[in-house]
Write a protein that holds these residues in place. Structure first.
Motif, PDB file in Angstrom:
ATOM      1  N   SER A  60       0.830  -1.215   0.000  1.00  0.00           N
ATOM      2  CA  SER A  60       0.000   0.000   0.000  1.00  0.00           C
ATOM      3  C   SER A  60       0.860   1.259   0.000  1.00  0.00           C
ATOM      4  N   GLY A  61       1.948   1.240   0.780  1.00  0.00           N
ATOM      5  CA  GLY A  61       2.839   2.391   0.824  1.00  0.00           C
ATOM      6  C   GLY A  61       3.519   2.624  -0.512  1.00  0.00           C
TER       7      GLY A  61
ATOM      8  N   ARG B 148       1.149   8.834  -6.411  1.00  0.00           N
ATOM      9  CA  ARG B 148       1.469  10.251  -6.215  1.00  0.00           C
ATOM     10  C   ARG B 148       2.340  10.778  -7.356  1.00  0.00           C
TER      11      ARG B 148
ATOM     12  N   ALA C 135       0.972   3.889  -3.028  1.00  0.00           N
ATOM     13  CA  ALA C 135       0.629   5.299  -2.798  1.00  0.00           C
ATOM     14  C   ALA C 135       1.711   6.219  -3.353  1.00  0.00           C
ATOM     15  N   GLY C 136       2.980   5.819  -3.191  1.00  0.00           N
ATOM     16  CA  GLY C 136       4.079   6.627  -3.721  1.00  0.00           C
ATOM     17  C   GLY C 136       4.031   6.705  -5.238  1.00  0.00           C
TER      18      GLY C 136
ATOM     19  N   GLU D 126       5.372   5.806   1.353  1.00  0.00           N
ATOM     20  CA  GLU D 126       4.487   6.531   0.438  1.00  0.00           C
ATOM     21  C   GLU D 126       5.194   7.626  -0.352  1.00  0.00           C
TER      22      GLU D 126
END
Length: 253
Positions: A21-22, A29, A25-26, A67
């Motif tokens: 998930s991290g 982004r 997310a990165g 992230e």
């Protein structure tokens, strides 16, 4: 780029999913909120000081567990600590429409995120791997986010939801019901979570994938084979199974 050592790598399903998930997310982004900065960093002709003023080559987009994201060269160690993202994403940048290029990077990023997650989950058992993929699959892919496509939800049917056990019991007319364990081993279609609330209609015990179960065609309840004295071999010759309770009701009619 700092890489986590093998000894500190996540091991449980929850830890691996948090890592996934991290990283996801990165990457999201980089391809959405920070897309202008990301696009500029992937310019094939821009020179970087830390690359000794040489033209950039084989750059990768990394998502980190905290992230954040990074565009840099692949790891030097062989084999790498984790599977590597797609190499050379910068080469195709100026030869493609910007939106198409971002979509291509998103697809490759999805592939990398999955490979990294299952690399970390190499020691998970079958049911843990299925649970990990189920958790990952509940999130929209990077490609879906970047292209603003809405994930297609599964349509409810008699083989899903509250009737999920029915599909395990009978694939088509004339075939005997198979127990949840055998069906999962053959097709991986049934998730253990779908049976987590299944109770034996005889003893009330919880579902266990390591035991033989058989379902009643009449009341659609499940039973331990041992509780109703049905073996896997005997089940193969049964065209329509009726549990003791339903058999008793039929005899009274």
């Amino acid at each position: 780029m700092e890489m986590a050592s093998i000894s500190s790598s996540p091991r449980t399903v929850e830890e691996i999913f948090k890592d996934y998930s991290g990283r996801r997310a990165g990457v999201v982004r980089a391809l959405t909120y920070d897309v202008d900065e990301f696009y500029k960093l992937c310019d094939p002709v821009v020179l970087l000081v830390n690359l000794s003023d040489k033209e950039k080559e084989n750059l990768c987009l990394y998502g980190h567990p905290n992230e954040t994201w990074e565009v840099t060269l692949p790891a030097e160690e062989v084999p790498p600590e984790l599977p590597e993202p797609a190499l050379g994403i910068n080469f195709a940048r100026d030869g493609m429409n910007r939106k198409d290029w971002l979509s291509l990077v998103a697809v490759h990023s999805d592939s990398w995120l999955l490979s990294a997650a299952f690399y970390l989950g190499a020691r998970l058992n079958r049911n843990e791997r299925k649970r990990l993929f189920s958790m990952i699959n509940d999130l929209p892919t990077v490609f879906e986010v970047v292209t603003e496509r809405k994930p297609i939800k599964d349509k409810p049917s008699v083989d899903s939801g509250s009737k999920s056990r029915v599909s395990t019991k009978r694939g088509n007319e004339g075939q005997v019901k198979s127990n949840p364990k055998l069906a999962a081993e053959e097709s991986y279609e049934e998730d253990e979570d779908e049976h987590s609330e299944t109770l034996c209609g005889s003893c009330g015990g919880n579902y266990n994938a390591d035991e033989f179960w058989i379902g009643c065609d009449i009341c659609e309840r499940w039973f331990h084979g041992k509780c109703v004295k049905i073996t896997p071999a005997k089940a193969e010759s049964i065209k329509q199974y009726k549990c003791p309770s339903c058999s008793l009701k039929r005899s009274r009619q």
